[in-house]
Every structure is written in structure tokens, then in C-alpha cells.
Scaffold this active site. Structure first.
Site, PDB file in Angstrom:
ATOM      1  N   HIS A  22      39.113  51.014  36.126  1.00  0.00           N
ATOM      2  CA  HIS A  22      38.118  50.535  37.084  1.00  0.00           C
ATOM      3  C   HIS A  22      37.783  51.595  38.129  1.00  0.00           C
ATOM      4  O   HIS A  22      36.676  51.613  38.662  1.00  0.00           O
ATOM      5  CB  HIS A  22      38.574  49.224  37.724  1.00  0.00           C
ATOM      6  CG  HIS A  22      38.316  48.054  36.842  1.00  0.00           C
ATOM      7  ND1 HIS A  22      39.136  47.746  35.771  1.00  0.00           N
ATOM      8  CD2 HIS A  22      37.317  47.146  36.827  1.00  0.00           C
ATOM      9  CE1 HIS A  22      38.640  46.685  35.153  1.00  0.00           C
ATOM     10  NE2 HIS A  22      37.540  46.298  35.770  1.00  0.00           N
ATOM     11  N   TRP A  76      32.249  47.821  27.203  1.00  0.00           N
ATOM     12  CA  TRP A  76      33.318  47.703  28.204  1.00  0.00           C
ATOM     13  C   TRP A  76      34.396  46.722  27.749  1.00  0.00           C
ATOM     14  O   TRP A  76      35.589  46.991  27.855  1.00  0.00           O
ATOM     15  CB  TRP A  76      32.739  47.285  29.559  1.00  0.00           C
ATOM     16  CG  TRP A  76      33.777  47.191  30.634  1.00  0.00           C
ATOM     17  CD1 TRP A  76      34.361  46.058  31.124  1.00  0.00           C
ATOM     18  CD2 TRP A  76      34.383  48.276  31.346  1.00  0.00           C
ATOM     19  NE1 TRP A  76      35.274  46.359  32.100  1.00  0.00           N
ATOM     20  CE2 TRP A  76      35.310  47.727  32.244  1.00  0.00           C
ATOM     21  CE3 TRP A  76      34.230  49.659  31.304  1.00  0.00           C
ATOM     22  CZ2 TRP A  76      36.087  48.507  33.101  1.00  0.00           C
ATOM     23  CZ3 TRP A  76      34.999  50.431  32.162  1.00  0.00           C
ATOM     24  CH2 TRP A  76      35.911  49.853  33.044  1.00  0.00           C
TER      25      TRP A  76
END
Length: 103
Positions: A22, A76
Site C-alpha cells: 500500500h 490489484w
């Protein structure tokens, strides 16, 4: 503006990897989230349980639901499936939370 709270879970010993990924969130992913109405998006972790708490502010629910169909989001999800609980389509197992208080 709509507010959403939800929880997810990462696998044991994957906290650092989750944070790393992240911290390096792809620019295309950031752009897609904004284009689909994300005003604010935060994720918190409980290091004792490996549960994640997501807090999201969006413009519109219908606009937001389109994120699931984007190519970048599918990419993702595929990238994250090895470190967190996922559904058969690789989307994270997400449990919506009910807001009970706001100041």
C-alpha cells in the site's frame, strides 16, 4: 458524501507486506479510485488480530461500485490475494460495518 466502514483480514505474518504494497500503491490505482468518487480512503490494522478496518468517503454508491469492474482493480486484487482472505474472484472478503455514532 457517503461514509463506509468495513473490515477485512490479512494472513498471519503478512502485515509488513500489506503495508509495503500500500505504500507503493500504483498511480493508476489511485487515479481509478478518485475517478470513481473516492474522496477519502483509509485503512487501519489491528496488529494483534490481523484485521483491517477500512474507512471510505465516496461521492456516490453507484459510481463507487464500478471500481470492481475496472481492469486495474482486477489486477490489484490478483496482486493482493496471496496475503489476505479473498473470495473466488480474488476480491477481498469484506464485511460492511454499521455506523452507530458520529461527532
Amino acid at each position: 458524501m457517503l461514509k463506509k466502514g468495513f473490515k477485512m483480514k490479512i494472513y498471519p505474518d503478512k502485515q509488513k507486506e500489506y503495508e509495503k504494497r500500500h505504500g507503493q500503491l500504483w498511480p493508476e490505482m489511485r487515479q481509478m479510485l478518485k475517478e470513481h468518487g473516492a474522496i477519502s480512503y483509509s485503512i487501519f490494522i489491528d496488529p494483534e488480530t490481523d484485521y483491517l478496518f477500512g474507512y471510505l468517503e465516496i461521492e456516490d454508491e453507484n459510481k463507487w461500485t464500478g471500481t470492481a469492474e475496472t481492469e486495474i482493480n482486477q489486477k490489484w486484487w490478483n496482486y493482493m490475494k496471496d496475503i489476505m482472505e479473498t473470495n473466488l474472484d480474488n476480491s477481498p472478503v469484506t464485511i460492511d460495518l454499521k455506523q452507530v455514532f458520529e461527532l
